[in-house]
Each structure stands twice: as C-alpha cells, then as structure tokens.
Design a protein around this motif. Structure first.
Motif, PDB file in Angstrom:
ATOM      1  N   PRO A 124       2.449 -14.151   3.409  1.00  0.00           N
ATOM      2  CA  PRO A 124       1.196 -13.434   3.166  1.00  0.00           C
ATOM      3  C   PRO A 124       1.423 -12.027   2.630  1.00  0.00           C
ATOM      4  CG  PRO A 124       1.209 -14.424   5.359  1.00  0.00           C
ATOM      5  CD  PRO A 124       2.606 -14.535   4.827  1.00  0.00           C
ATOM      6  N   ALA A 125       0.514 -11.605   1.764  1.00  0.00           N
ATOM      7  CA  ALA A 125       0.474 -10.229   1.281  1.00  0.00           C
ATOM      8  C   ALA A 125      -0.782  -9.583   1.865  1.00  0.00           C
ATOM      9  CB  ALA A 125       0.431 -10.180  -0.239  1.00  0.00           C
ATOM     10  N   ILE A 126      -0.597  -8.497   2.595  1.00  0.00           N
ATOM     11  CA  ILE A 126      -1.692  -7.829   3.293  1.00  0.00           C
ATOM     12  C   ILE A 126      -1.943  -6.476   2.635  1.00  0.00           C
ATOM     13  CG2 ILE A 126      -2.517  -6.995   5.526  1.00  0.00           C
ATOM     14  CD1 ILE A 126      -0.142  -8.687   6.746  1.00  0.00           C
ATOM     15  N   TYR A 127      -3.178  -6.213   2.280  1.00  0.00           N
ATOM     16  CA  TYR A 127      -3.492  -4.906   1.720  1.00  0.00           C
ATOM     17  C   TYR A 127      -3.513  -3.878   2.841  1.00  0.00           C
ATOM     18  CZ  TYR A 127      -6.012  -1.215  -0.827  1.00  0.00           C
ATOM     19  OH  TYR A 127      -6.379  -0.022  -1.408  1.00  0.00           O
ATOM     20  N   PHE A 128      -2.696  -2.843   2.664  1.00  0.00           N
ATOM     21  CA  PHE A 128      -2.608  -1.723   3.595  1.00  0.00           C
ATOM     22  C   PHE A 128      -3.303  -0.564   2.878  1.00  0.00           C
ATOM     23  CE2 PHE A 128       0.326   1.604   5.569  1.00  0.00           C
ATOM     24  CZ  PHE A 128      -0.289   1.558   6.807  1.00  0.00           C
ATOM     25  N   PRO A 129      -4.600  -0.389   3.082  1.00  0.00           N
ATOM     26  CA  PRO A 129      -5.423   0.432   2.182  1.00  0.00           C
ATOM     27  C   PRO A 129      -5.035   1.895   2.105  1.00  0.00           C
ATOM     28  CG  PRO A 129      -6.765  -0.673   3.861  1.00  0.00           C
ATOM     29  CD  PRO A 129      -5.349  -0.945   4.189  1.00  0.00           C
ATOM     30  N   SER A 130      -5.242   2.442   0.917  1.00  0.00           N
ATOM     31  CA  SER A 130      -4.968   3.859   0.698  1.00  0.00           C
ATOM     32  C   SER A 130      -6.220   4.610   0.275  1.00  0.00           C
ATOM     33  CB  SER A 130      -3.893   4.030  -0.373  1.00  0.00           C
ATOM     34  OG  SER A 130      -4.310   3.401  -1.577  1.00  0.00           O
ATOM     35  N   GLY A 188       0.817  -1.199   0.000  1.00  0.00           N
ATOM     36  CA  GLY A 188       0.000   0.000   0.000  1.00  0.00           C
ATOM     37  C   GLY A 188       0.851   1.249   0.000  1.00  0.00           C
ATOM     38  N   GLY A 189       0.211   2.377  -0.227  1.00  0.00           N
ATOM     39  CA  GLY A 189       0.907   3.657  -0.246  1.00  0.00           C
ATOM     40  C   GLY A 189      -0.093   4.778  -0.173  1.00  0.00           C
ATOM     41  N   SER A 231      -8.398  -9.199  -5.114  1.00  0.00           N
ATOM     42  CA  SER A 231      -8.492 -10.503  -4.456  1.00  0.00           C
ATOM     43  C   SER A 231      -7.141 -11.202  -4.392  1.00  0.00           C
ATOM     44  CB  SER A 231      -9.496 -11.394  -5.203  1.00  0.00           C
ATOM     45  OG  SER A 231      -9.084 -11.588  -6.554  1.00  0.00           O
ATOM     46  N   GLU A 232      -6.087 -10.557  -4.916  1.00  0.00           N
ATOM     47  CA  GLU A 232      -4.757 -11.174  -4.917  1.00  0.00           C
ATOM     48  C   GLU A 232      -4.099 -11.159  -3.533  1.00  0.00           C
ATOM     49  OE1 GLU A 232      -3.305 -12.848  -7.162  1.00  0.00           O
ATOM     50  OE2 GLU A 232      -4.402 -12.358  -8.993  1.00  0.00           O
ATOM     51  N   VAL A 233      -4.680 -10.417  -2.586  1.00  0.00           N
ATOM     52  CA  VAL A 233      -4.101 -10.346  -1.244  1.00  0.00           C
ATOM     53  C   VAL A 233      -4.643 -11.470  -0.373  1.00  0.00           C
ATOM     54  CG1 VAL A 233      -3.665  -7.874  -1.326  1.00  0.00           C
ATOM     55  CG2 VAL A 233      -5.886  -8.719  -0.516  1.00  0.00           C
ATOM     56  N   ASP A 234      -3.910 -11.766   0.702  1.00  0.00           N
ATOM     57  CA  ASP A 234      -4.368 -12.768   1.657  1.00  0.00           C
ATOM     58  C   ASP A 234      -5.354 -12.180   2.656  1.00  0.00           C
ATOM     59  OD1 ASP A 234      -2.642 -15.283   1.126  1.00  0.00           O
ATOM     60  OD2 ASP A 234      -1.198 -13.647   1.101  1.00  0.00           O
ATOM     61  N   GLY A 235      -5.412 -10.874   2.706  1.00  0.00           N
ATOM     62  CA  GLY A 235      -6.321 -10.192   3.617  1.00  0.00           C
ATOM     63  C   GLY A 235      -5.981  -8.721   3.632  1.00  0.00           C
ATOM     64  N   MET A 236      -6.710  -7.956   4.425  1.00  0.00           N
ATOM     65  CA  MET A 236      -6.438  -6.526   4.497  1.00  0.00           C
ATOM     66  C   MET A 236      -6.638  -6.019   5.917  1.00  0.00           C
ATOM     67  SD  MET A 236      -9.832  -4.898   2.622  1.00  0.00           S
ATOM     68  CE  MET A 236      -9.368  -3.183   2.893  1.00  0.00           C
ATOM     69  N   PHE A 237      -5.859  -5.000   6.241  1.00  0.00           N
ATOM     70  CA  PHE A 237      -6.081  -4.273   7.471  1.00  0.00           C
ATOM     71  C   PHE A 237      -7.223  -3.294   7.178  1.00  0.00           C
ATOM     72  CE2 PHE A 237      -1.348  -4.866   8.625  1.00  0.00           C
ATOM     73  CZ  PHE A 237      -1.641  -6.025   9.331  1.00  0.00           C
TER      74      PHE A 237
END
Length: 248
Positions: A76-82, A52-53, A89-95
């Motif tokens: 794991p790849a975690i989406y760090f939302p911006s 994320g950024g 859906s390519e992430v394993d999950g998101m914060f």
C-alpha cells in the motif's frame, strides 16, 4: 487488497509494523529511485509506504511516487499529507491527520475543511490521525509552526495523546522530525502507549537497529523510517533496522 485500515490494523495486532516514508519531491526522489527503494524495502520486510513531505509536494509528484511504489512492491501507498493543495487517487488511502500542537489553524483543521470535498469525490479512504511533534521537530515543526512537546515532557505528550483519542482519532503519531538527532524517548513512548487504546506510531531519528528495537519494546505499534531509507544504500543495514522494528 483489503481496505487500508483493515490491512494496517490486522498487521499491528500481530506485532509492530514498519512503514517506509518517502518524500515525492522529484529533486529528492525520481520515479526510478522510488521503484528501486520500494523493491528493497519490501524485501527487507517493510509493510507499507507513506508518501509525503514538508515542502515541494504536488498532486503530480505525489501521484507519480505512489504509483511507482505500488507497481514495484505491491504494498500500500499511504498519503502522508503536507498541504491541502496536493491530493491524488493513486494512493490506497491517507492519514487524515491533525497536527495537534501546531499554532497554525491550517494544520489543525482549516486545511482539512478545504481538502475534504476533493478527498470524498475521489473516494480516498481516510484514517483520522493525531500528529504530535516532539523536540527537535526539524523542518515539519518549522513549516507547521508547531509548539514542540519537550523531549522529556512526558506529561504533555500523554495529554495530547489522550485528547486525540477523546476526539475520536484512530491513530496517534509521535514525530521527532525527519533527520532528528534523537528519536522520541522510550520513556515517552511507554507512557503514551499505557495511556491510550489506539495504535501508536513513532517516527523521526530512527536510523539504527538499536533505536528501532527500543521504540518497539517501549510499545510502538508502527515505526517509521524515512531520511535513513533514502540515504542508506546498504541493504543489510536497511534489513537490520526493519527487522529490529518488527522484532524478527
């Protein structure tokens, strides 16, 4: 792989973990570079990748970066939302994070309402997280119109963290900002850690083993490095910072 939350929390029970933050903006990170960094950071001991950024994130480059690091590292790849317009859906999950000290409702709850139906439709695992921006805050503070908590304002940090836990957040993240000239202070980390019962994540301005060790000893459950990882080419230095973060 087990669920993302289970994976992270089980590791944190054993000690402080390290998370690598990568900005998927293709002007900063090509797929090949993402794969290269992923391999290096896995070998250094990092536990997972946050993608994320503050600017330039799209569903396309987010998905490409997440797929690259997952393929290269197996971590794991975690989406760090911006922003609510980028999701994959390519992430394993998101914060699923609320910036509690933003002055823009978009980053507190409005954006969440916009993106939630898409996240649910894609079946992405979410972990509710409070994101609290500490001085200097850097780009993320400017973009999100945050009223930064003062570097020495421990009472304010504790107040936000306690409010987050009372609101049901499962993680609290104190962020000094990518490229910050000083990280969150050990005194603030210690006070917040003593006040809450959920895991505490620390990020921003950590670029030396000494800074990582101070954060770990103060009580961080997870330590994030991002700009430092993208700029450092010395694998021994990378390893020393990760090891200091994890106490190994």
């Amino acid at each position: 792989m087990t669920g993302l939350k289970e994976y992270l929390f089980e590791r944190m029970k054993k000690g402080t973990i390290h998370l690598t933050l990568l900005d998927p903006d293709p002007e900063k990170l090509s797929e090949e570079k993402a794969k290269e960094i992923a391999v290096k950071m896995k070998e250094a001991g990092s536990d997972a990748f946050m993608i994320g950024g503050s600017t330039g994130v799209t569903s396309e480059n987010l998905g490409a970066a997440a797929k690259a690091v997952r393929t290269a590292s197996g971590l794991p790849a975690i989406y760090f939302p911006s922003n609510p317009r980028a999701v994959t859906s390519e992430v394993d999950g998101m914060f699923f994070m609320s910036i509690l000290n933003s002055t823009d409702p978009l980053y507190i709850s409005h954006g969440h309402a916009m993106v939630a139906p898409y996240v649910a439709k894609l079946g992405i695992e979410t972990i509710p997280m409070a994101y609290i921006i500490i001085e200097p805050g850097m780009t993320v503070a400017r973009v999100t119109k945050a009223k930064c908590v003062g570097h020495d304002d421990i009472d304010a940090a504790v107040g936000y963290a306690l409010a987050a836990e009372m609101l049901g957040m499962q993680l609290v993240y104190l962020e000094a900002g990518s490229g910050a000239d000083r990280p969150v202070s050990p005194e603030m980390i210690s006070a917040v850690k003593k006040a809450i019962h959920v895991p505490l994540i620390i990020g921003g301005g950590i670029r030396t083993p000494e800074a990582a060790e101070r954060a770990r000893k103060a009580g961080a459950d997870a330590i994030v490095t991002g700009t430092f990882v993208e700029q450092c080419s010395d694998e021994n230095v990378l390893r020393s910072v990760v090891h200091a973060a994890k106490g190994i």
